[in-house]
Design a protein around this motif. Structure first.
Motif, PDB file in Angstrom:
ATOM      1  N   TYR B  84     -10.069  -5.345   4.350  1.00 29.83           N
ATOM      2  CA  TYR B  84      -9.426  -5.273   3.045  1.00 29.83           C
ATOM      3  C   TYR B  84     -10.370  -4.485   2.156  1.00 29.83           C
ATOM      4  N   ALA B  85      -9.950  -3.307   1.759  1.00 34.80           N
ATOM      5  CA  ALA B  85     -10.825  -2.378   1.047  1.00 34.80           C
ATOM      6  C   ALA B  85     -11.152  -2.886  -0.347  1.00 34.80           C
ATOM      7  N   HIS B  86     -12.328  -2.523  -0.829  1.00 38.08           N
ATOM      8  CA  HIS B  86     -12.676  -2.717  -2.230  1.00 38.08           C
ATOM      9  C   HIS B  86     -12.619  -1.332  -2.896  1.00 38.08           C
ATOM     10  N   ASP B  89     -14.463   1.518  -1.509  1.00 39.90           N
ATOM     11  CA  ASP B  89     -14.127   1.981  -0.159  1.00 39.90           C
ATOM     12  C   ASP B  89     -13.034   3.050  -0.167  1.00 39.90           C
ATOM     13  N   ILE B  90     -12.360   3.218  -1.308  1.00 44.46           N
ATOM     14  CA  ILE B  90     -11.205   4.128  -1.349  1.00 44.46           C
ATOM     15  C   ILE B  90     -11.647   5.580  -1.176  1.00 44.46           C
ATOM     16  N   ASP B 112      -4.774  -3.473   5.203  1.00 46.35           N
ATOM     17  CA  ASP B 112      -4.664  -3.181   3.784  1.00 46.35           C
ATOM     18  C   ASP B 112      -3.620  -2.081   3.565  1.00 46.35           C
ATOM     19  N   PRO B 113      -2.593  -2.380   2.752  1.00 42.64           N
ATOM     20  CA  PRO B 113      -1.526  -1.403   2.553  1.00 42.64           C
ATOM     21  C   PRO B 113      -2.022  -0.029   2.092  1.00 42.64           C
ATOM     22  N   ILE B 114      -3.145   0.037   1.391  1.00 43.21           N
ATOM     23  CA  ILE B 114      -3.574   1.355   0.926  1.00 43.21           C
ATOM     24  C   ILE B 114      -4.086   2.182   2.100  1.00 43.21           C
ATOM     25  N   GLU B 117      -0.761   3.271   3.903  1.00 45.46           N
ATOM     26  CA  GLU B 117      -0.038   4.319   3.190  1.00 45.46           C
ATOM     27  C   GLU B 117      -0.800   5.646   3.236  1.00 45.46           C
ATOM     28  N   GLN B 134      -3.091  -9.362   8.356  1.00 39.83           N
ATOM     29  CA  GLN B 134      -2.034  -9.581   7.369  1.00 39.83           C
ATOM     30  C   GLN B 134      -1.378 -10.957   7.543  1.00 39.83           C
ATOM     31  N   PHE B 144      10.043  -5.452   6.470  1.00 43.82           N
ATOM     32  CA  PHE B 144       9.429  -4.690   5.383  1.00 43.82           C
ATOM     33  C   PHE B 144       8.510  -3.606   5.949  1.00 43.82           C
ATOM     34  N   TRP B 145       7.654  -4.000   6.896  1.00 41.35           N
ATOM     35  CA  TRP B 145       6.691  -3.035   7.442  1.00 41.35           C
ATOM     36  C   TRP B 145       7.387  -1.981   8.289  1.00 41.35           C
ATOM     37  N   GLU B 147      10.360  -0.800   7.632  1.00 41.67           N
ATOM     38  CA  GLU B 147      10.930   0.120   6.644  1.00 41.67           C
ATOM     39  C   GLU B 147       9.856   1.013   6.019  1.00 41.67           C
ATOM     40  N   GLU B 148       8.625   0.527   6.007  1.00 42.25           N
ATOM     41  CA  GLU B 148       7.511   1.359   5.539  1.00 42.25           C
ATOM     42  C   GLU B 148       7.145   2.433   6.558  1.00 42.25           C
TER      43      GLU B 148
END
Lengths: 316, 418
Positions: B84-86, B89-90, B112-114, B117, B134, B144-145, B147-148
């Motif tokens: 899970y990024a902080h 980390d982006i 992590d969704p980011i 994506e 998750q 949901f995932w 459809e992503e």
């Protein structure tokens, strides 16, 4: 000029709700443990509606917690529950699982959504991802430090909620770990006087001590959602609350979970004063030590008042 | 017991309806052995964004080599980018994901969704698989995932056979499920014990396994256990589904995942070897499929902890946690790798991986279930000099084997009586 942040808390009952409104709470997270995680008390739909009827005329908002880890069975019950919440007039739904987001889109399209996955809501970019999916607020992980909190606020247009007081969950399992252990003792013939029928709920006062950390008591309890272990300290950001208000954090949360109403009243009252004093004149604001002393006077001596992770650096 | 079978062919592997066998590979050597012993895909960690910050993680260069090696067997390489990024980390995420795509990585495993994506946006050739971090338990979230745009979801380890079947019924998506190895006893990602005890961030790879420590449980301010009694812990037994594979195949699980990027090469080869044989045996003749006793023997030789079936059939209870002092690890040690074999003389060249000496009982095993035991006879170095023991790590040792062996076959020794 900063907008006034919301002072958010929890309540165990209607009576507590009223008393905490009286001492200055602006909003509440309520729910029932079938759908919400670690709710302070059980607010079923009819009680929820009653809470809204009492809160709204006084300008107080009610948020419904649907933040458990949703299983297949619960998926089927979400639409009716969400419709019920919408009819009751709740102001937002707190969610972690995408299934809740999807159900809200269908059942109550206008409903505000607060994204809260507890320890995994850790960055602005993911908050913005959920914002694009419909979330209006991010509830930040308690393990973030001040720099990360500020950085998130600066990089999102979502409302940002930060816990400023109380205990936090540090471990959640679907297993019934206390009962497993008691059963093991019984099987091994070492149960002693301890019945395996022992109550293990949040009011039973069970806790763990780790060998190397004799001064720290970690509350543990079981409910329908599994086993929960809680922090040994209580966050208390009262004296540094202005740091969060300076950067415009939108909602400051006092977690009232597993605390008495007398304790929570004192805490809410103190934070109310600090917020009001600061907002009245940020430039002239000075912290009133007496407010902290009032909390210290009623703080469980076994539980340290700490700054949580706000001023810590973690490694990995 | 000797069961000689033909080693697997190098070349394309046919999937048919077989589930994928997905193995951990903590470094390049483990990757090669996992693939050679029958993994259809391996998952590894890169230098960043993975949850095993202590592992011997791959550089892009090593990834390329791993991908090329795996391709010879028709196998794929996945990378765990499951933190899970902080905020900090982006930056660098896009370049990192493009680097994985360039290296020929087939998929990332992300929570992590980011990260999910961003991968879809900047590295479209990378498949994105949803990580078990998750803690996905329901079909609506899986939908949901999907459809992503995700082709695959690794469900929470808390899902039962029935719940997985229900999810499969509602959503047409690949399901990957852990079938073997160590487990978080918490919902994955929902534990910050390490953060609280040691200031190490568990959701960024700093887990110090606090759930396996011992605790005193207090009731009415008194500890429940006396000094000499087994104390409270959250530590779980390890997962093992070798005896229940048909149940998982029947409900359509697409990928069988083995845990253990930190485990040894011997562990990975042994466990992969067993599941490969079991899956192949089932598909060769489902009607007459039975679990072979030697598979269980092999699994136990690699096991680190007592085993159980997790949440597949019921919620783990008193017998699925480790309260008593942990049993000794399996009484076998990895001793060497076969580098070469001279059929004319029957002499194998072994790379030493642990001390062994003449007179000691050893076992040789290879892909597909080849297996025999023998006593070590005379050993020499490469110059033919007789040795009283193989005591130098990675030293090349020659010894006579009682049956033919192949490069990458492994030798293990029984410990406790050397």
């Amino acid at each position: 000029m900063n907008a006034k942040p919301e002072l958010l808390t929890t309540a165990r009952s209607m009576e507590e709700l009223v008393r905490l409104i009286d001492v200055g709470a602006d909003a509440f997270v309520l729910g029932e443990s079938k759908f919400g995680l670690r709710v302070a008390g059980e607010f079923e739909l009819d009680v929820m509606a009653e809470a809204v009827r009492i809160a709204h005329p006084r300008g107080v908002r009610i948020y419904a917690a649907i933040n458990n880890l949703v299983d297949n069975e619960t998926v089927g019950e979400l639409p009716d529950y969400i419709k019920g919440l919408a009819a009751a007039g709740v102001d937002a739904v707190v969610f972690g699982d995408p299934a809740v987001l999807m159900a809200v889109r269908e059942a109550a399209p206008g409903m505000k959504l607060h994204w809260n996955t507890e320890m995994t809501s850790t960055n602005y970019a993911t908050a913005n991802f959920w914002g694009r999916k419909g979330a209006t607020r991010v509830v930040l992980a308690r393990e973030l430090n001040m720099e990360q909190v500020i950085g998130t606020k600066a990089n999102t247009s979502l409302e940002v909620e930060v816990q400023v007081h109380g205990m936090t969950n540090i471990y959640h399992s679907k297993r019934s770990l206390v009962n497993s252990y008691l059963d093991y003792r019984e099987q091994s013939g070492i149960a002693g006087n301890l019945s395996s029928e022992l109550e293990t709920d949040k009011d039973r006062g069970l806790y763990l001590i780790e060998t190397e950390r004799q001064n720290e008591r970690y509350p543990i309890y079981e409910d329908a959602n599994g086993t929960h272990i809680m922090s040994s300290d209580d966050i208390c950001m009262l004296e540094n609350l202005h740091e969060l208000m300076e950067v415009g954090i939108d909602s400051l949360k006092i977690e009232g979970f597993m605390k008495s109403i007398e304790y929570n009243e004192t805490v809410v009252r103190a934070y109310r004063k600090v917020i009001d004093n600061y907002i009245a004149d940020p430039a002239a604001y000075r912290f009133d030590e007496q407010l902290l002393e009032q909390i210290q006077a009623i703080q469980d001596p076994e539980r340290e008042l700490s700054f949580g992770f706000f001023y810590k650096e973690q490694v990995y | 017991m000797t069961t000689q079978t033909k080693p697997r062919y190098q070349g394309k592997r046919y999937r048919l309806a077989k589930p994928e066998l997905l193995a951990p590979a903590g470094n390049l050597e483990k990757l090669k052995f996992a693939v050679h012993y029958g993994a259809d895909a391996v998952y590894i960690g890169g230098q960043k964004y993975g949850l095993r910050s202590n592992a011997d993680n791959f550089s892009f260069e090593e990834m390329r080599e791993g991908v090329q090696f795996a391709a010879k067997y028709g196998a794929k390489v996945f990378v765990a980018t499951n933190i899970y990024a902080h905020n900090e980390d982006i930056e660098g995420l896009e370049d990192y994901l493009r680097g994985l795509e360039d290296a020929g990585i087939a998929a990332i495993i992300a929570a992590d969704p980011i990260i999910i994506e961003t991968a879809m946006r900047v590295a479209p050739k990378l498949e994105v698989h949803l990580s078990t971090q998750q803690s996905t338990l329901n079909w609506q979230a899986v939908k949901f995932w999907k459809e992503e745009g995700l082709p695959r979801v690794v469900l929470a380890r808390e899902t039962s056979i029935e719940e997985i079947a229900e999810i499969k019924k509602h959503v047409d998506i690949e399901i990957e499920q852990f079938i073997h190895g160590a487990m978080c006893s918490s919902f994955s990602g929902r534990c910050v014990l390490s953060n609280h005890f040691t200031d190490r961030d568990s959701n960024r790879g700093g887990c110090c396994q606090s759930c396996r420590w011992k605790y005193d449980l207090f009731v009415d301010e008194q500890p429940v256990s006396q000094a000499d009694e087994d104390r409270f812990t959250m530590g779980s037994k390890d997962l093992c589904m070798i005896e229940h594979l048909p149940d998982l195949i029947d409900i359509g699980v697409d990928s069988f995942k083995i845990e253990g990027r930190m485990k040894s090469i011997h562990y990975v080869a042994t466990v992969v070897n067993v599941y490969r044989q079991a899956i192949d045996a089932y598909f060769a003749d489902p009607e007459n499929y039975t679990v072979k006793p030697e598979w269980l023997d092999e699994i136990n030789k690699a096991a680190n902890r007592p085993l159980n079936t997790g949440f597949f059939y019921n919620t783990p209870g008193a017998n699925e946690h480790i309260y008593e002092p942990e049993d000794k690890a399996a009484p076998y040690d990895f001793a060497g790798i076969v580098l070469d074999y001279d059929a004319a003389t029957g002499i194998a060249t072994i790379q030493q991986r642990n001390h062994f000496k003449p007179g000691q009982e050893v076992e040789f095993f290879g892909p597909g279930g080849t297996f025999f035991k023998q006593t070590v006879d005379e050993i020499t170095d490469e110059e033919g000099q007789a040795l009283d023991a193989a005591r130098h790590p990675l030293q090349h040792i020659r010894l006579r084997t009682e049956h033919p062996v192949q490069p990458m076959d492994m030798m293990r020794k029984r410990i406790g009586r050397s």
